[in-house]
Design a protein around this motif. Structure first.
Motif, short mmCIF file in Angstrom:
data_model
loop_
_atom_site.label_atom_id
_atom_site.label_comp_id
_atom_site.label_asym_id
_atom_site.label_seq_id
_atom_site.Cartn_x
_atom_site.Cartn_y
_atom_site.Cartn_z
N HIS A 49 0.85 -1.19 0.00
CA HIS A 49 0.00 0.00 0.00
C HIS A 49 0.88 1.25 0.00
O HIS A 49 1.77 1.38 0.84
CB HIS A 49 -0.92 0.00 1.22
CG HIS A 49 -1.82 -1.19 1.24
ND1 HIS A 49 -2.96 -1.27 0.48
CD2 HIS A 49 -1.73 -2.36 1.92
CE1 HIS A 49 -3.54 -2.43 0.69
NE2 HIS A 49 -2.81 -3.12 1.56
N HIS A 50 0.64 2.12 -0.96
CA HIS A 50 1.36 3.39 -1.08
C HIS A 50 0.33 4.52 -1.13
O HIS A 50 -0.85 4.28 -1.38
CB HIS A 50 2.21 3.40 -2.36
CG HIS A 50 3.23 2.31 -2.40
ND1 HIS A 50 4.50 2.46 -1.90
CD2 HIS A 50 3.16 1.04 -2.86
CE1 HIS A 50 5.17 1.34 -2.07
NE2 HIS A 50 4.38 0.45 -2.65
N THR A 90 -8.24 -8.79 -3.28
CA THR A 90 -7.34 -7.66 -3.05
C THR A 90 -8.00 -6.34 -3.44
O THR A 90 -7.96 -5.37 -2.68
CB THR A 90 -6.03 -7.84 -3.84
OG1 THR A 90 -5.40 -9.04 -3.38
CG2 THR A 90 -5.10 -6.66 -3.65
N THR A 91 -8.59 -6.28 -4.61
CA THR A 91 -9.18 -5.02 -5.08
C THR A 91 -10.49 -4.71 -4.38
O THR A 91 -10.94 -3.57 -4.38
CB THR A 91 -9.39 -5.02 -6.61
OG1 THR A 91 -10.25 -6.11 -6.97
CG2 THR A 91 -8.07 -5.14 -7.34
N GLY A 92 -11.10 -5.70 -3.76
CA GLY A 92 -12.34 -5.47 -3.02
C GLY A 92 -12.12 -4.74 -1.71
O GLY A 92 -13.05 -4.17 -1.15
N GLY A 151 -9.13 3.26 -5.36
CA GLY A 151 -8.15 3.99 -6.16
C GLY A 151 -7.43 3.15 -7.21
O GLY A 151 -8.00 2.24 -7.80
N ARG A 152 -6.17 3.49 -7.40
CA ARG A 152 -5.33 2.86 -8.43
C ARG A 152 -4.71 1.57 -7.93
O ARG A 152 -4.23 1.49 -6.81
CB ARG A 152 -4.18 3.78 -8.82
CG ARG A 152 -4.55 4.99 -9.59
CD ARG A 152 -3.35 5.89 -9.81
NE ARG A 152 -2.35 5.26 -10.66
CZ ARG A 152 -1.04 5.45 -10.53
NH1 ARG A 152 -0.56 6.25 -9.60
NH2 ARG A 152 -0.20 4.86 -11.35
N ARG A 180 8.16 3.21 -10.30
CA ARG A 180 7.92 4.52 -10.89
C ARG A 180 6.43 4.74 -11.17
O ARG A 180 5.93 5.85 -11.04
CB ARG A 180 8.72 4.69 -12.18
CG ARG A 180 10.18 4.89 -11.93
CD ARG A 180 10.91 5.26 -13.19
NE ARG A 180 12.33 5.24 -12.97
CZ ARG A 180 13.21 4.89 -13.87
NH1 ARG A 180 12.84 4.57 -15.09
NH2 ARG A 180 14.49 4.89 -13.59
N ALA A 181 5.75 3.69 -11.55
CA ALA A 181 4.31 3.79 -11.82
C ALA A 181 3.56 4.18 -10.55
O ALA A 181 2.65 5.00 -10.60
CB ALA A 181 3.78 2.48 -12.36
N VAL A 182 3.97 3.62 -9.44
CA VAL A 182 3.32 3.95 -8.16
C VAL A 182 3.51 5.42 -7.83
O VAL A 182 2.60 6.08 -7.35
CB VAL A 182 3.88 3.06 -7.02
CG1 VAL A 182 3.44 3.58 -5.67
CG2 VAL A 182 3.43 1.62 -7.22
N ALA A 183 4.69 5.95 -8.14
CA ALA A 183 5.01 7.34 -7.81
C ALA A 183 4.30 8.34 -8.73
O ALA A 183 4.13 9.50 -8.37
CB ALA A 183 6.51 7.57 -7.87
#
Length: 112
Positions: A7-8, A36-38, A42-43, A105-108
């Motif tokens: 989690h970020h 997990t997505t439940g 967000g992203r 990088r995608a997370v950031a």
């Protein structure tokens, strides 16, 4: 198949700790993704760095994971290996998913 969830602030990173998403693993993958997505909003960034093979069942499981998202949730892909990347491009799924070269990088990044 194991999914490692991080989690970020900007996104939830889901690392696939397996080399294949194929017919024998697709149902388990889809169930784990739904679980997990439940839980989060967000992203979601799906890190496929370790996945070196995906077949039509695996591709279907990734698409199904995206389709079951609620409004306001998104699924993006990251770190596709060359063969997996080729499957997404040949099936034109690269026009459906945002694909990032690097998961961290995608997370950031802000939402694409």
């Amino acid at each position: 198949m194991e999914l490692i969830v991080e989690h970020h602030a900007a996104a939830t990173l889901i690392r696939v700790n397996a080399t294949r998403i194929d017919a024998p693993t697709a149902l388990h993958f889809k169930e784990e993704m739904r679980s997990t997505t439940g839980k989060d909003e967000g992203r979601f960034i799906l890190d496929l760095q370790h996945v070196t093979f995906i077949d039509s069942s695996g591709l279907g499981a990734v698409v199904a994971s995206m389709k079951q998202l609620r409004p306001g949730q998104t699924l993006e892909l990251a770190a596709l290996q060359p063969i997996v990347d080729k499957v997404f491009r040949l099936t034109r799924m690269d026009t459906i998913f945002a694909i990032h070269a690097d998961a961290d990088r995608a997370v950031a990044c802000e939402k694409t």
